[in-house]
Enzyme design. Structure first.
Site, PDB file in Angstrom:
ATOM      1  N   ARG A 121      37.513  36.550  30.518  1.00 53.69           N
ATOM      2  CA  ARG A 121      36.678  37.741  30.826  1.00 53.69           C
ATOM      3  C   ARG A 121      35.509  37.458  29.623  1.00 53.69           C
ATOM      4  O   ARG A 121      35.089  38.132  28.638  1.00 53.69           O
ATOM      5  CB  ARG A 121      37.022  39.191  30.678  1.00 53.69           C
ATOM      6  CG  ARG A 121      37.774  39.722  31.808  1.00 53.69           C
ATOM      7  CD  ARG A 121      36.871  40.093  32.583  1.00 53.69           C
ATOM      8  NE  ARG A 121      37.405  40.364  34.038  1.00 53.69           N
ATOM      9  CZ  ARG A 121      37.771  41.399  34.549  1.00 53.69           C
ATOM     10  NH1 ARG A 121      37.597  42.780  33.693  1.00 53.69           N
ATOM     11  NH2 ARG A 121      38.291  41.660  35.757  1.00 53.69           N
ATOM     12  N   GLN A 126      31.530  34.393  34.230  1.00 54.97           N
ATOM     13  CA  GLN A 126      31.110  35.528  35.077  1.00 54.97           C
ATOM     14  C   GLN A 126      31.286  35.074  36.678  1.00 54.97           C
ATOM     15  O   GLN A 126      31.904  35.602  37.319  1.00 54.97           O
ATOM     16  CB  GLN A 126      30.096  36.358  34.736  1.00 54.97           C
ATOM     17  CG  GLN A 126      30.327  37.340  33.378  1.00 54.97           C
ATOM     18  CD  GLN A 126      29.162  38.117  33.231  1.00 54.97           C
ATOM     19  OE1 GLN A 126      27.934  37.933  33.525  1.00 54.97           O
ATOM     20  NE2 GLN A 126      29.496  39.011  32.297  1.00 54.97           N
ATOM     21  N   ASP A 129      34.623  34.203  38.150  1.00 54.39           N
ATOM     22  CA  ASP A 129      35.708  35.374  38.095  1.00 54.39           C
ATOM     23  C   ASP A 129      36.064  36.074  39.258  1.00 54.39           C
ATOM     24  O   ASP A 129      35.502  36.901  39.690  1.00 54.39           O
ATOM     25  CB  ASP A 129      35.165  36.601  37.034  1.00 54.39           C
ATOM     26  CG  ASP A 129      35.934  37.551  36.672  1.00 54.39           C
ATOM     27  OD1 ASP A 129      37.133  37.702  37.383  1.00 54.39           O
ATOM     28  OD2 ASP A 129      35.660  38.607  35.761  1.00 54.39           O
ATOM     29  N   SER A 132      36.944  40.010  39.515  1.00 55.79           N
ATOM     30  CA  SER A 132      35.866  40.660  39.616  1.00 55.79           C
ATOM     31  C   SER A 132      35.175  40.857  40.963  1.00 55.79           C
ATOM     32  O   SER A 132      34.901  41.791  41.384  1.00 55.79           O
ATOM     33  CB  SER A 132      34.777  40.320  38.709  1.00 55.79           C
ATOM     34  OG  SER A 132      35.361  40.674  37.363  1.00 55.79           O
ATOM     35  N   TYR A 226      40.473  43.913  29.759  1.00 55.77           N
ATOM     36  CA  TYR A 226      41.240  44.732  30.425  1.00 55.77           C
ATOM     37  C   TYR A 226      41.914  45.659  29.720  1.00 55.77           C
ATOM     38  O   TYR A 226      42.136  45.578  28.448  1.00 55.77           O
ATOM     39  CB  TYR A 226      42.319  43.769  31.137  1.00 55.77           C
ATOM     40  CG  TYR A 226      42.057  42.709  32.073  1.00 55.77           C
ATOM     41  CD1 TYR A 226      41.799  42.811  33.265  1.00 55.77           C
ATOM     42  CD2 TYR A 226      41.951  41.404  31.258  1.00 55.77           C
ATOM     43  CE1 TYR A 226      41.495  41.908  34.004  1.00 55.77           C
ATOM     44  CE2 TYR A 226      41.274  40.340  32.080  1.00 55.77           C
ATOM     45  CZ  TYR A 226      41.125  40.412  33.689  1.00 55.77           C
ATOM     46  OH  TYR A 226      40.846  39.314  34.323  1.00 55.77           O
TER      47      TYR A 226
END
Length: 366
Positions: A121, A126, A129, A132, A226
């Site tokens: 993360r 991003q 990911d 997500s 997380y």
């Protein structure tokens, strides 16, 4: 380099790892693409759609035999691994921390494996990911599923026969799924409350219109973006703080997962017995044991008039969008790992280091 796209065999799975549009982009980058027959049919992508972008559609055995890189969404299963050999690179969500036997089997094959659920993360990762991108859809679908299962509507409605009060929605976990659930429920007109062990999520929840239920979380921290497992003391405080909202809620959505561990129990059977008759719980953590004590994955259980729906793969119900997002994540990831279609194997680089679980038969991450 030949990249093989495999048809998902997980029961009920409808997604595909690479869509025709992303296949076209990979081909333009110099890769050859092999697609198993029917791989995209449940996501509304026909074999002819892949052929139109110059991908080659082949039988399953051919894709395994010729593919140097093999792509899936779900972990490679026992039947898959029978067809894998040591020259191949496997990329999928492996959940390596909770699947040690799978990782050992891959290592015994002498193969190499990257795990998409291990993407760190960090800001530059991003666009890779997958957790997500898929959780975003899961949060949306959880609200839609809840709306369908409830016996009430979400918004305030004024009619000639009287006024209908808005439904109350409570969301546990303010990660990607929780934030999308908040936004969706608010758009539908519900009164939304939310809670999370991470105090830094308060501003995010409130920015979307939810009331944040604060719990004293001194000493509780997040790990790698997380939430970590809560202490027994915090879990007790959370129950006390949330109970009033829980017992008034028409819809509860739980999203709390801890990578590599059993999901924390946030709603006990005792609490459930005090909830409103007709309330609905959508437990998105059911595959990892569930946030509700009585949850079972892919099952609906009714107790004390409360309907508990255990699910973890809601993105499959919007498989076209989910596949498109996953495929974009994979494309960005492959382009990060390679230079001129050749893997760089830069183990000093954080994304590569964190996601390379098995390298030439050697287990790197447990």
């Amino acid at each position: 380099m030949k990249i093989g796209i495999l048809k998902e065999t997980f029961d009920g799975e409808r997604r595909v790892a690479i869509t025709p549009n992303i296949a076209k982009q990979l081909i333009a980058a110099g890769f050859e693409i092999l697609v198993e027959e029917g791989a995209g049919e449940h996501s509304s992508f026909k074999d002819s759609d892949y052929r139109e972008v110059d991908a080659v559609v082949e039988k399953r055995g051919v894709v395994f035999h010729e593919g140097q890189v093999l792509l899936k969404i779900n972990p490679f299963d026992e039947e898959d691994l029978k067809l894998v050999d040591k020259r191949q690179i496997l990329i999928s969500k492996l959940y390596h921390k909770s699947n040690p036997q799978l990782i050992q089997t891959i290592a015994n094959k002498g193969a190499t494996a990257f795990s998409m659920d291990a993407i760190p993360r960090i800001s530059r990762a991003q666009d890779m990911d997958v957790l997500s991108s898929q959780n975003n859809l899961a949060g949306y679908k959880a609200v839609i599923l809840g709306a369908f299962e409830m016996t009430k509507i979400f918004p305030l409605m004024m009619t000639s026969a009287g006024t209908i009060a808005p439904s109350r929605v409570l969301i546990y976990g303010i990660g990607v799924a929780g934030l999308q659930a908040i936004a969706t429920a608010k758009r539908l007109g519900a009164v939304v409350e939310a809670t999370d062990i991470r105090s830094e999520t308060k501003e995010q929840a409130e920015s979307l219109g939810a009331k944040f239920i604060s719990v004293d979380n001194e000493g509780e921290q997040s790990e790698g973006g997380y939430a970590k497992e809560a202490s027994a003391e915090y879990a007790k405080k959370q129950k006390e703080a949330v109970n009033k909202s829980l017992f008034q809620a028409d819809l509860v959505i739980t999203t709390a997962n801890i990578p590599g561990r059993k999901a924390p129990v946030l709603i006990t059977r005792e609490q459930l017995m005090q909830m409103k008759n007709g309330a609905v719980i959508i437990d998105l953590a059911a595959a990892q044991g569930g946030n509700c004590e009585i949850s079972e994955n892919n099952k609906t259980i009714v107790e004390n008039g409360v309907k508990v729906i255990g699910t973890s793969i809601d993105p499959r119900s919007v498989s076209t969008n989910a596949s498109d997002l996953y495929a974009k994540n994979i494309y960005n990831y492959i382009m990060h790992l390679t230079k001129e279609t050749t893997f760089e194997w830069d183990l000093e680089e954080e994304i590569t280091d964190e996601t390379l679980i098995v390298h030439d038969g050697e287990i790197r991450k447990n």
